[in-house]
Design a protein around this motif. Structure first.
Motif, PDB file in Angstrom:
ATOM      1  N   SER A   1      -5.803  -1.420   0.136  1.00 46.12           N
ATOM      2  CA  SER A   1      -5.537  -2.459   1.139  1.00 46.12           C
ATOM      3  C   SER A   1      -6.673  -2.595   2.145  1.00 46.12           C
ATOM      4  O   SER A   1      -6.744  -3.584   2.875  1.00 46.12           O
ATOM      5  CB  SER A   1      -4.226  -2.173   1.873  1.00 46.12           C
TER       6      SER A   1
ATOM      7  N   GLN B   1       0.833  -1.197   0.000  1.00 48.49           N
ATOM      8  CA  GLN B   1       0.000   0.000   0.000  1.00 48.49           C
ATOM      9  C   GLN B   1       0.873   1.254   0.000  1.00 48.49           C
ATOM     10  O   GLN B   1       0.553   2.245  -0.679  1.00 48.49           O
ATOM     11  CB  GLN B   1      -0.936   0.019   1.207  1.00 48.49           C
TER      12      GLN B   1
ATOM     13  N   LEU C   1      -2.997  -7.143  -4.295  1.00 46.26           N
ATOM     14  CA  LEU C   1      -2.442  -5.811  -4.027  1.00 46.26           C
ATOM     15  C   LEU C   1      -1.184  -5.573  -4.857  1.00 46.26           C
ATOM     16  O   LEU C   1      -0.951  -4.453  -5.341  1.00 46.26           O
ATOM     17  CB  LEU C   1      -2.126  -5.656  -2.543  1.00 46.26           C
TER      18      LEU C   1
END
Length: 317
Positions: A67, A8, A287
């Motif tokens: 996230s 992130q 992610l």
């Protein structure tokens, strides 16, 4: 710092370093293009720049929260970014895809307004049916209503009870069917809500639909002067994400993203029987895909060029 936190942080760094600057660049190019051309309605370059700007604005909103998305949200985000990246690569492969993007926009807008009109018409009929039933129920209390000023306390209580039970019964029936305007109808009355939809909602969507169809007709008439016959044939073919991914060298990404995400997006056997949430490892994978897709999207926007391009940045005041 966990793996997800690091990913992130990498996503945020990329967004913070590049997204705002690229938005100013696309806005500046649209501005100068508008000065150079009398109309941008059928400009492939202008539609590409608009699509790039929309992409960047979406990144600013969605990626800093990636996230924290639910499993389903992260899956949907990954798939959306993949499809967005395909568009950006197609723009660089052949600028005629700017017109294809405009066609797709008109198609989606037309579909949206058609759906709204169809739903509105269904709800008009449904609310009028409920209103008719409401009138039939009220016949039983007409005598009490006519003597409203002289009702005894017991009769007043009976009238209130009948009125409340009638309203509650209708609301319960309405709640059992999906409705866009159901909550408003409970307050306004079903007959009056049907009237409002007919006189206000339908004309709005019908007017917008007429405008969209006029834009489509104008575009179709202009196509021969905008594109070659081969380009027109290419953008007129039925859209297929796998085929388009192949055209820009993203078949591997297509196979990964679609197979990985389908188990949560589609209600098949694997969706109903297996785990409903992504594992920590699966979240890391998606992610990381978001991180990589973000970088590649910025790269595609940065390398887009066209004849007469001026690298002018808009300045916000």
């Amino acid at each position: 710092m966990s793996r997800q936190q690091k990913l992130q942080a990498d996503i945020d760094r990329e967004v913070n370093q590049k997204t705002s600057d690229l938005i100013m660049l696309t806005e500046g190019q649209l501005f100068t293009l508008g000065i150079q051309c009398s109309s941008l309605d059928h400009s492939s370059i202008a539609w590409i720049l608009r699509a790039q700007k929309g992409t960047l604005e979406k990144f600013q909103v969605l990626l800093p929260k990636a996230s924290h998305e639910t499993s389903l949200g992260l899956v949907a985000l990954s798939r959306n970014l993949f499809e967005n990246l395909v568009w950006l690569k197609l723009f660089n492969a052949d600028p005629c895809y700017g017109i294809a993007f405009y066609q797709d926009l008109l198609n989606q807008q037309e579909q949206s307004h058609n759906q709204a009109i169809n739903q509105a018409r269904k709800e008009i009929a449904w609310f009028r049916e409920l209103d008719k039933d409401d009138d039939l129920d009220l016949v039983a209390v007409d005598e009490l209503i006519e003597r409203l000023d002289s009702l005894t306390e017991e009769e007043q209580s009976l009238l209130n009870s009948k009125m409340h039970s009638t309203s509650a019964a209708l609301d319960e029936r309405a709640d059992r069917q999906f409705s866009v305007y159901g909550e408003q109808a409970k307050s306004n009355g079903y007959g009056f809500q049907a009237h409002l939809i007919e006189k206000q909602v339908l004309p709005h969507h019908e007017q917008r639909l007429g405008t969209i169809r006029r834009h489509r007709t104008e575009l179709e008439a202009a196509l021969p002067s905008l594109l070659t016959s081969a380009q027109i044939d290419m953008i007129s073919q039925r859209w297929n994400w796998k085929k388009k991914a192949c055209e820009v060298g993203m078949l591997d990404q297509y196979e990964f993203v679609y197979s990985f995400t389908s188990k949560l997006l589609h209600s098949g056997g694997i969706n109903l029987i297996t785990e409903k949430e992504l594992s920590a490892g699966e979240r890391d994978i998606l992610l990381n895909y978001v991180r990589v897709a973000n970088v590649h999207a910025h790269d595609e926007i940065e390398r887009f060029t066209y004849p007469g391009q001026l690298l002018v940045r808009a300045v916000s005041t």
